[in-house]
Scaffold this active site. Structure first.
Site, PDB file in Angstrom:
ATOM      1  N   GLY A   1       0.856  -1.184   0.000  1.00  0.00           N
ATOM      2  CA  GLY A   1       0.000   0.000   0.000  1.00  0.00           C
ATOM      3  C   GLY A   1       0.889   1.229   0.000  1.00  0.00           C
TER       4      GLY A   1
ATOM      5  N   GLU B   1       0.762   4.554   0.719  1.00  0.00           N
ATOM      6  CA  GLU B   1       0.931   5.405   1.899  1.00  0.00           C
ATOM      7  C   GLU B   1       1.471   4.624   3.091  1.00  0.00           C
ATOM      8  OE1 GLU B   1      -2.347   7.476  -0.499  1.00  0.00           O
ATOM      9  OE2 GLU B   1      -1.776   5.418  -0.036  1.00  0.00           O
ATOM     10  N   SER B   2       1.040   3.391   3.252  1.00  0.00           N
ATOM     11  CA  SER B   2       1.560   2.596   4.371  1.00  0.00           C
ATOM     12  C   SER B   2       3.031   2.243   4.162  1.00  0.00           C
ATOM     13  CB  SER B   2       0.720   1.322   4.572  1.00  0.00           C
ATOM     14  OG  SER B   2       0.714   0.517   3.418  1.00  0.00           O
TER      15      SER B   2
ATOM     16  N   ARG C   1      -9.543  -4.971  -5.014  1.00  0.00           N
ATOM     17  CA  ARG C   1      -9.907  -3.849  -4.148  1.00  0.00           C
ATOM     18  C   ARG C   1     -11.407  -3.589  -4.108  1.00  0.00           C
ATOM     19  NH1 ARG C   1      -5.223  -0.189  -3.825  1.00  0.00           N
ATOM     20  NH2 ARG C   1      -3.784  -0.452  -5.565  1.00  0.00           N
TER      21      ARG C   1
ATOM     22  N   LYS D   1      10.847  12.317 -11.036  1.00  0.00           N
ATOM     23  CA  LYS D   1      11.558  11.054 -11.200  1.00  0.00           C
ATOM     24  C   LYS D   1      11.552  10.682 -12.679  1.00  0.00           C
ATOM     25  CE  LYS D   1       8.651   9.603  -8.138  1.00  0.00           C
ATOM     26  NZ  LYS D   1       7.813   8.740  -7.257  1.00  0.00           N
TER      27      LYS D   1
ATOM     28  N   ASP E   1       7.955   4.495  -3.437  1.00  0.00           N
ATOM     29  CA  ASP E   1       7.558   4.778  -2.051  1.00  0.00           C
ATOM     30  C   ASP E   1       8.787   4.896  -1.159  1.00  0.00           C
ATOM     31  OD1 ASP E   1       4.899   4.600  -2.870  1.00  0.00           O
ATOM     32  OD2 ASP E   1       4.796   2.458  -2.406  1.00  0.00           O
TER      33      ASP E   1
END
Length: 309
Positions: free
Chosen positions: A24, A26-27, A96, A215, A247
């Site tokens: 995930g 954000e996690s 999802r 990037k 991330d």
């Protein structure tokens, strides 16, 4: 989500052994920041099921505060299946629809959840999950403003979540709401219809952004501000699993900026954290501690002994 990672090298349809992990966007960033020594809170939803228990347990183990996470008694935890090939396309399958995460709502974004927060990081994946999740994302950004927090945004475009038009309509405007933007050059082309230089300039002059990190497809990164630009080349490392590099880069860069470091050092730390992550399977296995980051960066930049004796 719960991540089921196929044994290395086999295509997904042929894999028989899977390794359980957590994924995930954000996690992943929250786990990266926590391992680097920052306090980090994850706001999200999982099912009240074994998969949800596993996700929260893994985040707690990394030191992430999950006190504002919700467990849904009726909807399942999202699932991600993927394989891993360092030299060819990776097959990623998302499950999802109807998941607990897709039912994120503005009601979960409370002032208490944002009390004392310096930085709020969000990606374009969340608003693409559902209309409620989109509203929750806007509520999060508004809450961050009221709390005096800096907003960091990574589009993190996943084309399986929607059409190009949907990404432009729902995620494009969020680029202009962020104080810090980390985006791929292809994402700026999609969402703004501009190249990296033009896109960064537009966000710096027409949006709220003070820094735009682009990037590039060659894995270099350039930080743009009104004062100038700084470039960082990727570190040459063997790649085991490229997923999670973006991330990891975000976590490394945000950690440096939270510590008040300059743009060039922030880019170097970001590239270092990303280089460590792609050498390990899974999205988070290679995320380093602060000491591990510093040792690796010393070895990358000065050629010191990479073995910690």
């Amino acid at each position: 989500m719960l991540l089921m990672l196929a044994e290395p090298g086999l295509p997904l349809e042929r894999a028989t052994h899977f390794r359980r992990s957590v994924a995930g966007a954000e996690s992943n960033v929250a786990a990266g920041l926590a391992r680097l020594g920052h306090w980090a809170r994850w706001i999200g939803r999982v099912g009240d099921d074994p998969a949800g228990e596993a996700v929260l347990r893994e985040l707690r183990a990394d030191g992430v505060d999950v006190s504002c996470a919700e467990m849904d008694p009726e909807s399942p935890t999202g699932l991600l299946l993927r394989d891993s090939h360092p030299q060819r396309a990776i097959d990623v399958q998302y499950y999802r629809t109807g998941s607990a995460a897709s039912l994120l709502s503005p009601a979960q974004i409370t002032p208490e959840a944002l009390a004392g927060v310096r930085l709020v990081h969000v990606t374009g994946i969340t608003p693409m999950l559902s209309e409620d999740a989109e509203r929750a994302t806007h509520a999060l950004i508004e809450g961050a403003r009221q709390a005096g927090a800096t907003v960091s945004f990574d589009p993190n475009v996943r084309r399986k979540l929607g059409t190009e038009h949907e990404w432009i309509r729902r995620v494009g405007p969020l680029l202009r709401e962020a104080d810090l933007v980390l985006a791929g050059e292809d994402e700026l082309e999609l969402l703004l219809g501009a190249g990296p230089e033009e896109g960064a300039k537009a966000l710096l002059t027409l949006g709220r952004a003070g820094t735009v990190v682009v990037k590039h497809s060659d894995h270099s990164a350039v930080a743009h501000t009104v004062e100038g630009r700084w470039r960082q080349e990727p570190f040459d490392v063997p790649v085991t699993d490229p997923v999670g590099a973006g991330d990891a880069f975000a976590a490394g860069w945000l950690s440096a900026r939270l510590r008040g470091l300059d743009q060039q050092r922030a880019l170097a730390e970001a590239a270092c954290v990303a280089a460590l992550v792609v050498q390990a399977p899974g999205d988070t296995d290679g995320l380093p501690t602060a000491a591990g980051r510093d040792r690796a960066l010393e070895a990358f930049t000065r050629g010191t002994d990479p073995v910690h004796r």
